[in-house]
Scaffold this motif. Structure first.
Motif, PDB file in Angstrom:
ATOM      1  N   ASN A  43       0.811  -1.205   0.000  1.00 57.97           N
ATOM      2  CA  ASN A  43       0.000   0.000   0.000  1.00 57.97           C
ATOM      3  C   ASN A  43       0.844   1.254   0.000  1.00 57.97           C
ATOM      4  N   LYS A  44       2.048   1.196   0.570  1.00 53.42           N
ATOM      5  CA  LYS A  44       2.911   2.369   0.600  1.00 53.42           C
ATOM      6  C   LYS A  44       3.429   2.731  -0.790  1.00 53.42           C
ATOM      7  N   GLU A  45       3.383   1.790  -1.712  1.00 57.96           N
ATOM      8  CA  GLU A  45       3.832   2.087  -3.066  1.00 57.96           C
ATOM      9  C   GLU A  45       2.882   3.057  -3.764  1.00 57.96           C
ATOM     10  N   LYS A  46       1.680   3.125  -3.296  1.00 60.64           N
ATOM     11  CA  LYS A  46       0.670   3.978  -3.908  1.00 60.64           C
ATOM     12  C   LYS A  46       0.446   5.188  -3.000  1.00 60.64           C
ATOM     13  N   LYS A  47       0.642   6.392  -3.533  1.00 57.80           N
ATOM     14  CA  LYS A  47       0.438   7.591  -2.727  1.00 57.80           C
ATOM     15  C   LYS A  47      -1.032   7.933  -2.600  1.00 57.80           C
ATOM     16  N   TYR A  48      -1.780   7.751  -3.695  1.00 54.75           N
ATOM     17  CA  TYR A  48      -3.208   8.053  -3.690  1.00 54.75           C
ATOM     18  C   TYR A  48      -4.003   6.846  -4.165  1.00 54.75           C
ATOM     19  N   GLY A  49      -5.096   6.584  -3.472  1.00 53.48           N
ATOM     20  CA  GLY A  49      -5.958   5.473  -3.861  1.00 53.48           C
ATOM     21  C   GLY A  49      -7.218   5.920  -4.576  1.00 53.48           C
ATOM     22  N   GLY A  50      -7.444   7.224  -4.628  1.00 51.51           N
ATOM     23  CA  GLY A  50      -8.635   7.715  -5.293  1.00 51.51           C
ATOM     24  C   GLY A  50      -8.710   9.231  -5.239  1.00 51.51           C
ATOM     25  N   PRO A  59      -3.316   4.427   1.246  1.00 51.20           N
ATOM     26  CA  PRO A  59      -3.003   5.608   0.447  1.00 51.20           C
ATOM     27  C   PRO A  59      -3.981   6.741   0.722  1.00 51.20           C
ATOM     28  N   ALA A  60      -3.519   7.955   0.486  1.00 47.96           N
ATOM     29  CA  ALA A  60      -4.344   9.133   0.704  1.00 47.96           C
ATOM     30  C   ALA A  60      -5.381   9.280  -0.405  1.00 47.96           C
ATOM     31  N   LEU A  61      -6.306  10.223  -0.212  1.00 45.51           N
ATOM     32  CA  LEU A  61      -7.254  10.600  -1.244  1.00 45.51           C
ATOM     33  C   LEU A  61      -6.940  12.013  -1.700  1.00 45.51           C
ATOM     34  N   LEU A  62      -6.984  12.243  -2.999  1.00 41.12           N
ATOM     35  CA  LEU A  62      -6.714  13.559  -3.565  1.00 41.12           C
ATOM     36  C   LEU A  62      -8.045  14.266  -3.791  1.00 41.12           C
ATOM     37  N   PHE A  63      -8.212  15.439  -3.181  1.00 40.87           N
ATOM     38  CA  PHE A  63      -9.468  16.178  -3.194  1.00 40.87           C
ATOM     39  C   PHE A  63      -9.286  17.435  -4.032  1.00 40.87           C
ATOM     40  N   LEU A  64      -9.928  17.486  -5.206  1.00 43.28           N
ATOM     41  CA  LEU A  64      -9.849  18.658  -6.071  1.00 43.28           C
ATOM     42  C   LEU A  64     -10.944  19.641  -5.661  1.00 43.28           C
ATOM     43  N   VAL A  65     -10.551  20.850  -5.253  1.00 44.84           N
ATOM     44  CA  VAL A  65     -11.482  21.788  -4.639  1.00 44.84           C
ATOM     45  C   VAL A  65     -11.359  23.173  -5.267  1.00 44.84           C
ATOM     46  N   GLY A  66     -12.318  24.033  -4.905  1.00 43.70           N
ATOM     47  CA  GLY A  66     -12.251  25.444  -5.234  1.00 43.70           C
ATOM     48  C   GLY A  66     -11.703  26.214  -4.048  1.00 43.70           C
ATOM     49  N   ASP A  67     -11.450  27.513  -4.236  1.00 51.26           N
ATOM     50  CA  ASP A  67     -10.884  28.299  -3.152  1.00 51.26           C
ATOM     51  C   ASP A  67     -11.896  28.574  -2.045  1.00 51.26           C
TER      52      ASP A  67
END
Length: 343
Positions: free
Chosen positions: A81-88, A189-197
């Motif tokens: 799992n550490k090989e992957k930084k983001y899982g979604g 792995p973490a989740l990447l959250f695309l957001v607005g300001d």
């Protein structure tokens, strides 16, 4: 036989691209939708380029031969799992999806067709836009959370769903490995959250909350991919649209029946009420005969906007959708009409 007139419905939002679920639904259900943008969105191209680089650099583990774990798959080891930084990824606005899609259209997305991502989304409208993107560029991705309704519900759904996927320790191993986990960080792995300001922080706070056990926390990394500001032209644009259906000076406009205005956020509420002379801007008694004769009615997409209208402007909208969707708005209007006919 004459075709029945369609009910005008003014949607205070930017029309989504490539298609808009509200436009599709209301056009097909007896309404005449018009879009009046309230907010101006500017995409952050530098941030979007950084997101693309994450895919290119292997942060989503696209070079690992294993398929992404599913809810029924067996647990992986901590090292795997550490090989992957983001899982979604997490999307709670259509603007974030559109920015991501624009970046892919213009620059492409390395290894996109081979990445089995989880894409979390907060509602049906965003889910539909995300589905179009998934079908074209991310065929191995799965979309989860379309029925969440709001960010708080989605956060709790993610906790249950994502943790069920990344169960990396058996119960008998937990005690001896607890200290190592605290030192080395989370084993999923973490989740990447695309957001607005401008966004609420309910999702990161819930997923990384100190009240959770360490093994249950999910790291969320936010990337601001667009900025938002109210359009200077909104109030004038809205007044022009309203005038198409009703004369602001008391005469008759194009429409003979009711007109609906759907409000999607607190932004623009003041300008809307000022144009319609409602709430704090009402001359006279808005709850008397003038209110009963009103032909323009207000619906909000949910309780946050409703409460903003109540608390700041003393105005009670006619409808608050129980679900933030075209169907939710239409059902609220149906119930309003039904109760009004009985009054």
């Amino acid at each position: 036989m004459a075709t029945p007139a369609r009910t005008p419905i003014l949607l205070l939002k930017t029309r989504s691209s490539p298609h808009d679920g509200y436009d599709d639904f209301f056009t097909g259900n007896g309404y005449k939708p018009s879009f009046i943008p309230v907010l101006e969105h500017r995409f952050n191209n530098q941030s979007l380029a950084e997101v693309r680089e994450l895919f290119a650099s292997g942060a989503f583990n696209q070079n690992n031969g294993e398929a992404q774990a599913t809810a029924t798959a067996t647990a992986r080891s901590t090292q795997d799992n550490k090989e992957k930084k983001y899982g979604g990824m997490i999307f709670t606005s259509q603007r974030a999806v559109e920015g991501f899609a624009n970046m892919i259209e213009e620059k492409g997305l390395p290894y996109a067709s081979s990445i089995p991502l989880i894409l979390y989304t907060v509602g049906p409208a965003t889910a539909r836009t995300l589905t179009t993107l998934r079908d074209k560029y991310l065929p191995l991705a799965t979309i989860y959370g379309a029925d969440a309704g709001n960010g708080e519900n989605l956060a709790h759904m993610i906790l249950q769903h994502y943790n069920s996927i990344y169960t990396v320790k058996k119960e008998k191993e937990e005690e001896e490995e607890e200290e190592a986990e605290e030192e080395e960080g989370h084993s999923k792995p973490a989740l990447l959250f695309l957001v607005g300001d401008q966004r609420r922080d309910i999702i990161p706070k819930t997923l990384m909350g100190s009240s959770l056990a360490s093994k249950e926390r999910i790291t969320v990394e936010e990337v601001v991919v667009y900025e938002t500001g109210e359009m200077e032209s909104f109030e004038g644009d809205f007044k022009d649209s309203v005038s198409d259906y009703t004369d602001m000076n008391g005469g008759e406009g194009e429409g003979e029946g009711e007109t609906w205005v759907v409000v999607f956020s607190p932004s623009g509420c003041e300008g809307m009420l000022r144009v319609l002379k409602l709430g704090l801007f009402t001359p006279g008694d808005c709850d008397g005969e003038a209110g009963k004769k009103r032909k323009i009615f207000i619906a909000t997409i949910g309780p946050t906007t409703r409460d903003h209208l109540r608390n700041k402007f003393g105005f009670e909208p006619d409808v608050c959708a129980e679900k933030p969707s075209p169907e939710g708005v239409a059902e609220g209007i149906r119930k309003f009409r039904e109760s009004r006919s009985k009054a």
